[in-house]
Scaffold this motif. Sequence first.
Motif, PDB file in Angstrom:
ATOM      1  N   PHE A 285       0.852  -1.151   0.050  1.00 16.21           N
ATOM      2  CA  PHE A 285       0.262  -0.172   0.186  1.00 16.21           C
ATOM      3  C   PHE A 285       0.596   1.149   0.224  1.00 16.21           C
ATOM      4  N   THR A 286       0.393   2.006  -0.544  1.00 17.86           N
ATOM      5  CA  THR A 286       0.848   3.614  -0.896  1.00 17.86           C
ATOM      6  C   THR A 286       0.553   4.940  -0.569  1.00 17.86           C
ATOM      7  N   ARG A 287      -1.180   4.302   0.016  1.00 11.20           N
ATOM      8  CA  ARG A 287      -1.960   5.740   0.383  1.00 11.20           C
ATOM      9  C   ARG A 287      -1.993   5.734   1.999  1.00 11.20           C
ATOM     10  N   PRO A 288      -3.103   6.467   2.556  1.00 13.00           N
ATOM     11  CA  PRO A 288      -1.990   8.063   2.240  1.00 13.00           C
ATOM     12  C   PRO A 288      -0.629   7.896   1.651  1.00 13.00           C
ATOM     13  N   HIS A 289      -0.163   7.293   3.258  1.00 17.68           N
ATOM     14  CA  HIS A 289       1.149   8.248   2.740  1.00 17.68           C
ATOM     15  C   HIS A 289       2.220   6.285   2.448  1.00 17.68           C
ATOM     16  N   PRO A 290       3.760   5.810   1.992  1.00 21.37           N
ATOM     17  CA  PRO A 290       4.010   4.878   2.451  1.00 21.37           C
ATOM     18  C   PRO A 290       4.587   4.790   4.251  1.00 21.37           C
ATOM     19  N   ALA A 291       5.109   5.832   4.328  1.00 17.11           N
ATOM     20  CA  ALA A 291       5.276   5.919   6.075  1.00 17.11           C
ATOM     21  C   ALA A 291       4.134   5.996   6.758  1.00 17.11           C
ATOM     22  N   TYR A 292       2.650   5.807   6.965  1.00 16.62           N
ATOM     23  CA  TYR A 292       1.894   5.208   7.651  1.00 16.62           C
ATOM     24  C   TYR A 292       1.986   3.756   8.126  1.00 16.62           C
ATOM     25  N   TRP A 293       2.145   3.115   6.740  1.00 12.21           N
ATOM     26  CA  TRP A 293       2.130   1.580   6.221  1.00 12.21           C
ATOM     27  C   TRP A 293       3.148   1.039   7.210  1.00 12.21           C
ATOM     28  N   ARG A 294       4.386   1.771   7.305  1.00 10.94           N
ATOM     29  CA  ARG A 294       5.448   0.993   7.826  1.00 10.94           C
ATOM     30  C   ARG A 294       5.266   1.923   9.294  1.00 10.94           C
ATOM     31  N   PHE A 295       5.134   2.509   9.426  1.00  8.25           N
ATOM     32  CA  PHE A 295       3.955   2.572  11.188  1.00  8.25           C
ATOM     33  C   PHE A 295       3.956   1.665  11.636  1.00  8.25           C
ATOM     34  N   TRP A 296       2.459   1.514  11.011  1.00 10.45           N
ATOM     35  CA  TRP A 296       1.649   0.031  11.303  1.00 10.45           C
ATOM     36  C   TRP A 296       2.562  -1.258  11.481  1.00 10.45           C
ATOM     37  N   LEU A 297       3.885  -1.616  10.447  1.00  7.57           N
ATOM     38  CA  LEU A 297       4.711  -2.969  10.665  1.00  7.57           C
ATOM     39  C   LEU A 297       5.204  -2.422  11.854  1.00  7.57           C
ATOM     40  N   CYS A 298       5.621  -1.229  11.674  1.00  7.53           N
ATOM     41  CA  CYS A 298       6.536  -0.715  13.730  1.00  7.53           C
ATOM     42  C   CYS A 298       5.957  -1.492  14.326  1.00  7.53           C
ATOM     43  N   VAL A 299       4.632  -0.601  14.823  1.00  7.53           N
ATOM     44  CA  VAL A 299       3.570  -1.756  15.617  1.00  7.53           C
ATOM     45  C   VAL A 299       3.373  -3.331  15.568  1.00  7.53           C
ATOM     46  N   THR A 300       2.931  -3.780  14.627  1.00  3.05           N
ATOM     47  CA  THR A 300       2.986  -4.727  14.402  1.00  3.05           C
ATOM     48  C   THR A 300       4.204  -5.914  15.526  1.00  3.05           C
ATOM     49  N   VAL A 301       5.476  -4.853  15.219  1.00  7.02           N
ATOM     50  CA  VAL A 301       6.752  -5.611  15.599  1.00  7.02           C
ATOM     51  C   VAL A 301       6.575  -5.689  17.006  1.00  7.02           C
ATOM     52  N   VAL A 302       5.366  -4.290  17.646  1.00  8.90           N
ATOM     53  CA  VAL A 302       6.294  -3.982  19.095  1.00  8.90           C
ATOM     54  C   VAL A 302       5.128  -5.102  20.175  1.00  8.90           C
ATOM     55  N   TYR A 303       3.808  -4.874  19.295  1.00  5.04           N
ATOM     56  CA  TYR A 303       2.655  -5.661  19.794  1.00  5.04           C
ATOM     57  C   TYR A 303       3.277  -7.918  20.289  1.00  5.04           C
ATOM     58  N   GLU A 304       3.869  -8.206  19.040  1.00  3.22           N
ATOM     59  CA  GLU A 304       4.599  -9.406  19.044  1.00  3.22           C
ATOM     60  C   GLU A 304       4.979  -9.160  20.285  1.00  3.22           C
ATOM     61  N   LEU A 305       6.199  -8.671  20.015  1.00  7.46           N
ATOM     62  CA  LEU A 305       7.157  -8.311  21.719  1.00  7.46           C
ATOM     63  C   LEU A 305       6.376  -8.479  22.415  1.00  7.46           C
ATOM     64  N   PHE A 306       4.964  -7.387  22.480  1.00  7.31           N
ATOM     65  CA  PHE A 306       4.633  -7.658  24.001  1.00  7.31           C
ATOM     66  C   PHE A 306       4.228  -8.536  24.490  1.00  7.31           C
TER      67      PHE A 306
END
Length: 457
Positions: free
Chosen positions: A125-146
């Motif tokens: 996904f690229t909309r609304p901005h690629p950084a938005y989806w990169r942010f949620w990818l990192c949140v996914t990693v944090v949640y899995e570690l938690f």
Amino acid sequence: MATGKCASTAVSEELINNGSVEPALSPSCQEQGTPTKPRTMKQMSRESLSSRRNTECEVFDDGTNTFFWRAHTVTVLFILTCALVYVTLLEETPQDTAYNTKRGIVASILVFLCFGVTQAKDGPFTRPHPAYWRFWLCVTVVYELFLIFILFQTVHDGRQFMKYIDPKLGVPLPERDYGGNCLIYDPGNTSDPFHNIWDKMDGFVPAHFLGWYIKTLMIRDWWMCMIISVMFEFLEYSLEHQLPNFSECWWDHWIMDVLVCNGLGIYCGMKTLGWLSMKPYQWQGLWNIPTYKGKIKRIAFQFTPYSWVKFEWKPASNLRRWLAVLGIIFMFLLAELNTFYLKFVLWMPPEHYLVLLRLVFFVNVGGVAMREIYDFMDDPKFHKKLGQQAWLVAAITVTEFLIVVKYDPNTIMLPIPFFIMQCWILGILLILTWTLWRFFIRDSVESVKVGIVLSIL
């Protein structure tokens, strides 16, 4: 919603003015995108090009939104360094161990998110901005570690650890029973004979509708959505002896949930999918649009997909796709069950903000995961491995279930009533029988028939 079928460049002047298409685009469907120069399109096989309804488009930055699309790695690093220098040299560290521990953990997570937003691999996904989806990818990693951290604690320590997030947690809570009096019209209550209906109207009613609207946008298939919706109601019937929260009236199951909330959400989702599939997906830079109305529409369209891909699951086409669709349905149902069991074993009330945040989390990561799963299924030659977000979502779903098993094995192991067990065994046998017939026996029978006909001729 990254790359997809591109509309023809022969469009009306009205579409050009509102910014949804570019007047002089080449057939390669160029748009301002993540890179600052044209990116070479990955070559797809001819079989893939004929089977997929989308065409991979070259992403191009026309220069009007270069600053918007840039990752700003140096800027983020500079701001982060300034913040750390301020904390180290100018701020006095509080003499509170618990507070400093919490702040240190939060700061570590924020630094990781800053790294991920600027440096992580882009998804589909690229909309609304690629950084938005990169942010949620990192949140996914944090949640899995938690979740992994919670899994490695004792039951008592894990529940008490939740107090560090919210001091109100860590105490057992009663489960609400939605069953009981199931009369739609209660003549014994003269003041409000429909009180049973109003009692069951809580925040979960609009949540059901919104949830299934979003799930439909993820799955993009009416049949799969209806199967998952109906199957979950059967799961509630089957597991109400374990969780009182699953005990509902028959009309609550089939009328309010399946028909009204879920059905209406699926219907609205399919209508939205129909609109997205017909929408032109060629784009024009914001400053190149001549009218203010067009600029406003272009800003609004930034929150729609870059282009569109229609999901055609075709579960009966071959055994691999059939097993994959069964796996997707199973993981969806397991994630739904985890919502109820997690709050039960971790002693979280249904209205707690952590329960809501988990749902918001899955809303943002589920669409990316489904797109990656579909790409992996539909074109394994081009997508040779499962996507990163899909991998993490599957790991999270399994980890949540393992937490439930560890924290309350007695509830999980409560024996299922005999007649319910018979129904599930019958359903599993029917699925296995159909699978054997469709993918093994039928082809053999047809080949034998063809051989007999040829021998006669």
